[in-house]
Design an enzyme around this catalytic site. Structure first.
Site, PDB file in Angstrom:
ATOM      1  N   GLY A  18     -13.053 -20.748 -92.646  1.00 43.45           N
ATOM      2  CA  GLY A  18     -12.055 -20.194 -91.727  1.00 43.45           C
ATOM      3  C   GLY A  18     -12.764 -19.128 -90.898  1.00 43.45           C
TER       4      GLY A  18
ATOM      5  N   GLN B 256      -8.372 -29.373 -95.968  1.00 45.92           N
ATOM      6  CA  GLN B 256      -7.958 -27.960 -95.983  1.00 45.92           C
ATOM      7  C   GLN B 256      -6.434 -27.837 -95.909  1.00 45.92           C
ATOM      8  OE1 GLN B 256     -10.443 -29.230 -94.177  1.00 45.92           O
ATOM      9  NE2 GLN B 256     -12.023 -27.739 -93.682  1.00 45.92           N
TER      10      GLN B 256
ATOM     11  N   ASP C 109     -11.484 -21.592 -83.845  1.00 39.85           N
ATOM     12  CA  ASP C 109     -12.822 -21.182 -84.285  1.00 39.85           C
ATOM     13  C   ASP C 109     -13.611 -20.524 -83.166  1.00 39.85           C
ATOM     14  OD1 ASP C 109     -11.980 -23.420 -86.249  1.00 39.85           O
ATOM     15  OD2 ASP C 109     -13.538 -22.225 -87.217  1.00 39.85           O
TER      16      ASP C 109
HETATM   17  O1  MRU Z   1     -14.199 -25.942 -91.356  1.00 40.71           O
HETATM   18  P1  MRU Z   1     -13.248 -24.821 -91.612  1.00 40.71           P
HETATM   19  O2  MRU Z   1     -12.360 -25.063 -92.783  1.00 40.71           O
HETATM   20  O3  MRU Z   1     -13.944 -23.462 -91.671  1.00 40.71           O
HETATM   21  O4  MRU Z   1     -12.327 -24.815 -90.320  1.00 40.71           O
HETATM   22  C1  MRU Z   1     -11.305 -23.881 -90.212  1.00 40.71           C
HETATM   23  C2  MRU Z   1     -10.457 -24.086 -89.021  1.00 40.71           C
HETATM   24  O5  MRU Z   1     -10.678 -24.935 -88.207  1.00 40.71           O
HETATM   25  C3  MRU Z   1      -9.341 -23.105 -88.831  1.00 40.71           C
HETATM   26  O6  MRU Z   1      -8.274 -23.703 -88.163  1.00 40.71           O
HETATM   27  C4  MRU Z   1      -9.848 -21.943 -87.975  1.00 40.71           C
HETATM   28  O7  MRU Z   1     -11.000 -21.385 -88.520  1.00 40.71           O
HETATM   29  C5  MRU Z   1      -8.849 -20.920 -87.793  1.00 40.71           C
HETATM   30  S1  MRU Z   1      -8.790 -19.845 -89.211  1.00 40.71           S
HETATM   31  C6  MRU Z   1      -7.697 -18.639 -88.985  1.00 40.71           C
END
Ligand code: MRU
Length: 356
Positions: free
Chosen positions: A55, A201, A242
């Site tokens: 995240g 997730q 991100d």
């Molecule tokens: O690959 P991840 O699980 O790190 O991806 C996370 C996401 O895409 C979330 O939607 C994003 O980081 C927003 S977190 C508040």
């Protein structure tokens, strides 16, 4: 070192324990609530790479503490040797995950905190800076959650993708923070959570977090989203981010773009929630955002068991980019922007920012 979480307590996904970092291992959720204590900065970098912590904001916070931890382990008292070693440590963190810009904002912040000449004082300044980054993300997600809750009305069903809750931010969450704040305001709401292939997730983390708050949630596979949106079962879509480019294009978990196009086709609001630390003012548009390509094994295998014929070619981009024209609003701690993103986001730019 690992320990099980105490049930019933508020869970702190990231905690600095003076000489080590304690994180909740998100890769084990929801079946096991395990904390790992990391005293070596290499292990913190690995935990980010292997998504034990994940995240965008949480990645930045963990990296800041990891760099502070690495700095404590540098033996030399010569400032130039210390700086060389610190740069290597920062490079190791920069190589963990390329898309979430919070990682690079945190590294840049730590670099700025390391400019003093006295090595022991710089070591302390790096710990203080990491704590500050953590505090600021908590406060930013608290504020944006309350601001964004205005957009959620009584009786709404909200579709969300991936996980953008307290786990992903080590704070209040972004998309889920808004949903949780709306619920705290007494609004009767429901959530449709996409499972979020390939690492689930949504199924593993979003559903777990919503259940803890007693917020009604229905889990759907990613490919069911169109079915529910088209049958008027959804009032709005909210996702995290991100990296947000200067023109408002948004990189988020793979599948986000599909949801944005579906929302537009069905005249539904599509909201993006993120702290301003997720905005990359150095990139004019989303086309320049680096997209992480992960192992094809995450697609060909499910929990270690092959789900496709051996030797098949598989692709695994972890994120996609949603052009700003599909976005109804970007919700930050400094306000809600509805359109004219380039101009409105520029007002949130810090005086000077360097991107990677
Ligand atoms: O690959 P991840 O699980 O790190 O991806 C996370 C996401 O895409 C979330 O939607 C994003 O980081 C927003 S977190 C508040």
């Amino acid at each position: 070192m690992t320990a099980r979480a105490d049930r019933g307590k508020t869970i702190q996904p990231i905690e600095w324990l003076d000489d080590r970092l304690r994180i909740l291992d998100q890769s084990k959720l929801p079946h096991e609530q395990c904390f790992i204590e990391l005293a070596d900065y290499h292990d913190v970098a690995l935990a980010i790479k292997e998504m034990q912590v994940r995240g965008a904001p949480a990645i930045g916070i963990a990296a800041a503490y990891g760099i502070a931890l690495g700095a404590q382990s540098i033996k030399s008292s010569s400032k130039s040797e210390f700086t060389n070693r610190l740069n290597q440590i920062m490079e190791e963190f920069a190589a963990t995950r390329p898309t979430a810009v919070n990682l690079f904002q945190a590294i840049n912040g730590m670099e700025r905190a390391s400019t003093g000449s006295d090595v022991p004082a710089v070591k302390q300044a790096l710990i203080d800076k990491a704590r500050q980054i953590h505090r600021e993300e908590i406060e930013a997600t608290r504020q944006l959650s309350h601001l964004g809750a205005e957009l959620i009305h009584e009786g709404f069903t909200i579709l969300t993708h991936c996980n953008a809750g307290p786990l992903a931010t080590a704070g209040y969450g972004t998309a889920l923070g808004i949903i949780m704040a709306a619920r705290e305001q007494g609004k009767r709401i429901e959530v449709l959570a996409t499972e979020t292939r390939p690492l689930l997730q949504g199924a593993r983390l979003t559903v777990w977090e919503l259940k803890q708050k007693d917020i009604p949630v229905t889990l759907i596979t990613d490919s069911m989203a169109g079915y529910f949106i088209n049958r008027s079962k959804v009032n709005c879509v909210i996702v995290g981010a991100d990296r947000i480019a200067a023109n408002g294009d948004v990189a988020n978990k793979i599948g986000t773009y599909t949801l944005a196009v579906l929302a537009r086709e069905n005249a539904l609001p599509f909201y993006v929630a993120a702290p301003t630390s997720t905005i990359d003012f150095s990139l004019p548009s989303g086309g320049e955002i680096p997209i992480e390509e992960r192992s094809p094994l995450e697609v060909t295998h499910f929990q270690g068991i092959a789900s496709a014929p051996g030797g098949v070619k598989a692709a695994n981009p972890a994120f996609d980019v949603t052009p700003h024209r599909y976005i109804s609003a970007i919700i930050t701690e400094r306000g809600i922007i509805k359109g004219r993103y380039k101009r409105e986001l520029a007002k949130m730019a810090p005086q000077k920012q360097t991107g990677r």
